[in-house]
Design a protein around this motif. Structure first.
Motif, short mmCIF file in Angstrom:
data_model
loop_
_atom_site.label_atom_id
_atom_site.label_comp_id
_atom_site.label_asym_id
_atom_site.label_seq_id
_atom_site.Cartn_x
_atom_site.Cartn_y
_atom_site.Cartn_z
N PRO A 19 1.61 16.14 -11.18
CA PRO A 19 1.72 15.21 -11.33
C PRO A 19 0.11 15.01 -11.07
N LEU A 20 -1.00 14.34 -11.42
CA LEU A 20 -2.13 13.41 -11.22
C LEU A 20 -2.59 12.19 -10.11
N VAL A 21 -2.95 12.54 -8.98
CA VAL A 21 -3.33 11.68 -8.02
C VAL A 21 -4.25 10.85 -7.96
N VAL A 22 -4.60 9.72 -7.76
CA VAL A 22 -6.18 9.04 -7.80
C VAL A 22 -5.97 8.99 -6.53
N GLU A 23 -7.11 8.37 -6.27
CA GLU A 23 -7.45 7.55 -5.00
C GLU A 23 -8.81 7.00 -5.47
N GLY A 24 -8.90 5.76 -5.61
CA GLY A 24 -10.34 4.74 -5.61
C GLY A 24 -9.73 4.04 -5.78
N TRP A 25 -11.51 3.47 -5.39
CA TRP A 25 -11.54 2.23 -4.97
C TRP A 25 -13.06 1.30 -5.33
N GLU A 217 -5.49 -7.08 -3.49
CA GLU A 217 -4.49 -7.33 -3.94
C GLU A 217 -2.88 -6.82 -2.92
N PRO A 218 -1.83 -8.02 -3.13
CA PRO A 218 -0.70 -7.35 -2.18
C PRO A 218 -0.10 -5.26 -2.96
N GLU A 219 -0.07 -5.30 -4.08
CA GLU A 219 0.48 -3.77 -4.70
C GLU A 219 -0.68 -2.56 -3.38
N LEU A 220 -1.83 -3.26 -2.88
CA LEU A 220 -2.85 -2.12 -2.38
C LEU A 220 -1.92 -2.27 -0.73
N TYR A 221 -1.22 -3.97 -0.47
CA TYR A 221 -0.94 -4.10 0.74
C TYR A 221 0.24 -2.94 0.72
N ASP A 222 1.18 -3.13 0.52
CA ASP A 222 2.36 -2.01 0.05
C ASP A 222 1.55 -1.06 0.74
N PHE A 223 1.09 -0.32 -0.57
CA PHE A 223 0.66 0.86 0.08
C PHE A 223 0.32 1.41 1.48
N TRP A 224 -0.75 0.37 2.03
CA TRP A 224 -1.41 0.75 3.00
C TRP A 224 -0.46 0.26 3.87
N SER A 225 0.47 -0.46 4.15
CA SER A 225 1.52 -0.20 4.81
C SER A 225 2.62 0.43 5.45
N VAL A 226 3.32 1.36 3.99
CA VAL A 226 3.65 2.35 4.25
C VAL A 226 3.03 3.78 4.66
N TYR A 227 1.61 3.73 4.20
CA TYR A 227 1.04 4.49 4.83
C TYR A 227 0.89 4.84 6.38
N CYS A 245 4.25 7.20 -1.58
CA CYS A 245 3.41 6.26 -1.34
C CYS A 245 3.75 4.74 -2.83
N PRO A 246 4.05 3.64 -2.54
CA PRO A 246 3.69 3.14 -3.74
C PRO A 246 2.57 2.84 -4.17
N GLY A 247 2.07 2.92 -5.41
CA GLY A 247 0.68 2.60 -5.89
C GLY A 247 0.79 2.02 -7.30
N ASN A 248 -0.12 1.98 -7.93
CA ASN A 248 -0.47 0.33 -9.10
C ASN A 248 -0.87 1.45 -9.99
N VAL A 249 -0.77 3.15 -10.31
CA VAL A 249 -1.65 3.11 -11.31
C VAL A 249 -0.39 3.59 -12.37
N ARG A 250 -0.54 3.68 -13.42
CA ARG A 250 0.17 4.12 -14.49
C ARG A 250 0.02 5.08 -14.53
N GLY A 251 0.85 5.81 -14.90
CA GLY A 251 0.84 7.72 -15.67
C GLY A 251 0.75 8.66 -14.87
N LEU A 253 -0.04 9.21 -9.83
CA LEU A 253 0.31 7.98 -8.49
C LEU A 253 -1.51 8.09 -7.82
N GLY A 254 -0.64 7.35 -6.93
CA GLY A 254 -2.10 7.02 -6.07
C GLY A 254 -2.10 5.54 -6.38
N TYR A 255 -3.34 5.14 -6.00
CA TYR A 255 -3.59 3.86 -5.99
C TYR A 255 -4.91 3.52 -6.57
N TRP A 256 -5.81 2.11 -7.05
CA TRP A 256 -6.35 2.38 -7.50
C TRP A 256 -7.21 0.78 -6.59
#
Length: 271
Positions: A19-25, A217-227, A245-251, A253-256
């Motif tokens: 799977p492709l993993v995104v780390e972006g901001w 946003e709350p979705e990022l709180y979930d990611f960083w809390s687990v991290y 970790c829970p993320g908000n990327v469709r298709g 893994l990871g977060y934006w």
């Protein structure tokens, strides 16, 4: 059981694509940063992680109807040392940013809206108990609202090339105390070299430290809390997570993230 085993197809099956993993901001006033890698199977023999970096994707960020195509380039301040970015786009509070990543085999999307940033009223250097050479920072914030989520980042200019998440620096607005502020210590990260000296969460005398206080946003709180929880319980940065970790990327893994951000600097006293 023996008959069943005898009927099993023993021919090797092709491995499923990683799977492709995104780390972006994108931060307020700053250009976007996106890093793309393919998930690594830590149980397999891997000679190098370089081959897992995705360097040929088409990466776009949409600010409303305006599309910004990000350019990939080597940047030694990050790990992995390849990022996608664009100097034409700067983050603005209240704007919604859609990330689109396209490769030959994958299409990933994520959307994030930038909340109002907290303001760092002051930073205070505090000496660790019973130690004259180790310090931590206490940050006093204004504009923290109940129901919103926040994250703290810091950069020690003596040691760090970029800003990193502080140790246990994720919190909700309702848990913030204006009288106590928030304690800031260094968070361990993949680029830290512990061959010279053991890692310490504390800052040393004379260090110039910049702190960023971010809303998210709350979705990022979930990611960083687990991290945060995994990092605090692990002694090995690279083998920390039993699951994703829970993320908000469709298709993928990871977060934006879209961070409302303010920053302030402090120099740790030499005495």
């Amino acid at each position: 059981m023996a008959l069943t085993a005898g009927c099993t197809d023993s021919a090797p099956h092709p491995a499923a694509p990683a799977p492709l993993v995104v780390e972006g901001w994108i931060e307020e006033g700053m250009a976007p940063v996106v890093m793309l890698t393919h998930a690594v199977d830590l149980t397999a023999d891997t000679a190098s992680f370089d081959g897992f970096v995705e360097k040929w994707a088409r990466v776009s960020v949409y600010d409303g109807d305006t599309q910004y195509i990000l350019t990939g380039a080597v940047n030694h301040n990050y790990m992995p040392e390849f990022i996608y970015t664009s100097s034409r786009l700067r983050g603005r509070a209240g704007h919604t940013y859609r990330l689109l990543v396209e490769t030959d085999t994958d299409t990933l999307e994520a959307v994030a809206t930038m909340p109002p940033a907290p303001y760092i009223g002051r930073l205070e250097a505090v000496k660790a108990e019973e130690n004259d050479t180790l310090w931590y920072i206490r940050a006093y914030l204004d504009g923290v609202e109940s129901g919103r989520c926040y994250k703290l980042f810091a950069r020690d200019f003596d040691d760090d090339r970029r800003y990193y998440a502080t140790f246990m620096g994720t919190f909700r607005g309702e848990s913030y105390s204006a009288d106590e502020g928030r304690t800031i210590t260094r968070g361990i990260h993949a680029t830290y070299d512990d061959t010279e000296e053991p890692f310490s969460h504390y800052f040393t005398p004379g260090s110039r430290v910049s702190v960023r206080a971010c809303s998210m946003e709350p979705e990022l709180y979930d990611f960083w809390s687990v991290y945060d929880s995994n990092i605090s319980l692990s002694q090995n940065l690279f083998f920390t997570f039993a699951g994703n970790c829970p993320g908000n990327v469709r298709g993928g893994l990871g977060y934006w993230a879209a961070y409302g951000m303010s920053q302030r600097s402090i120099t740790i006293p030499r005495r």
